[in-house]
Design a protein around this motif. Structure first.
Motif: not given
Length: 310
Positions: A160-186
């Motif tokens: 039930p967690v919104s996918p956009l809630a995972w976006l900051p985690i992706g930015l913190m882990v991958f240090k880039g906007a493009n991999p963070a967006a792919i992580w959110t889609i995943f």
């Protein structure tokens, strides 16, 4: 004493019962004969050969729906004193945009075609990774009761967690906007595939598994020969849901991460107060999503025996 009664051929032809097939054959011959000359075609036969009512029901309702949308749009445009562009103005702007959709004037000034392709690339990468992980995980969760009891609480907690809630985690882990967006889609794509695949495995008839146990089949043969064909309709349903969700999420993710993409393009046009381009982008997003949905429906119909409805 046996008496025999003989009839002449004329009387036999007169007394013979009517053959129900003969009129149909004659009618068919008449139609095929008249087909050689277009002037002799019976209009009744032509009407029966083409289903005008079916054509009417397929074309007229969608056209009326689009006309209703355009009418409401025009009324809103007039009532807001043209703050929202009219359908005609938006159409003219769309013609200008699509006259050269692949221009490049810098890293942040590219045509709408490049933005759509970049968004599709991110969706494909995130969705592909989710399929590689989610479908095997669904088979394992549905096949083994212990694994199902182990992962069901985690799925119920995280889904039930919104996918956009995972976006900051992706930015913190991958240090880039493009991999963070792919992580959110995943993240947003994996849950429908896991759940639908697991449900499909659990609904395989127990008789199939009993036969596999009697034949002493290996686990690989059970998966490839029994489970996979039975689970395929459920798996394709999960794929359809995942693609639709991914295309919805990528627009919002690109608004936050920036770069090239249809979501960032919408946000950039809003900053430039170009409402016409925003409305064009809305239609582009809807058309691309419709094409993806239609393609997956055709794929599901080709691999299943039941009719797949949208």
């Amino acid at each position: 004493m046996v008496s025999a009664v003989f009839h002449s051929p004329l009387n036999a032809s007169m007394d013979a019962p009517e053959n129900p097939i003969a009129p149909k054959m004659l009618a068919t011959t008449a139609v095929s004969t008249s087909a050689s000359g277009p002037k002799d075609v019976n209009p009744v036969v032509t009407k029966l050969l083409y289903d005008w009512r079916g054509l009417w029901l397929r074309i007229v309702p969608p056209v009326l729906g689009l006309a209703l949308l355009v009418g409401i749009w025009a009324i809103v445009s007039i009532s807001t004193s043209s703050s929202i562009p009219s359908p005609l103005e938006t159409f003219k702007q769309a013609v200008v945009l699509f006259s050269d959709p692949f221009y490049r004037k810098g890293p942040n000034d590219q045509g709408v075609g490049w933005n759509v392709l970049m968004s599709l690339q991110r969706v494909a990468l995130g969705f592909g990774l989710a399929a590689l992980v989610g479908i095997p995980a669904g088979f394992i969760i549905g096949r083994f009761e212990f694994m199902g009891r182990m992962f069901n609480p985690l799925i119920s907690l995280l889904r039930p967690v919104s996918p956009l809630a995972w976006l900051p985690i992706g930015l913190m882990v991958f240090k880039g906007a493009n991999p963070a967006a792919i992580w959110t889609i995943f993240i947003c794509s994996i849950w429908p595939m896991v759940i639908n695949t697991a449900v499909g495995v659990q609904r395989v008839p127990q008789d199939y598994m009993n036969v596999a146990r009697v034949l002493n089949l290996s686990e690989w043969k059970i998966v490839t020969k029994i489970l996979f064909p039975a689970v395929l309709p459920y798996m394709l349903t999960g794929v359809r849901l995942a693609v639709g969700t991914a295309w919805l999420v990528i627009v919002a993710a690109e608004m936050l991460t920036g770069g090239v993409g249809i979501g960032f393009w919408v946000w950039d046009e809003w900053n430039n107060l170009n409402v016409k381009n925003i409305i064009v982008a809305i239609f582009v997003i809807g058309i691309v999503g419709l094409i993806l949905e239609y393609a997956l429906i055709k794929l599901a119909t080709a691999f299943t025996f039941e009719e797949v409805k949208s």
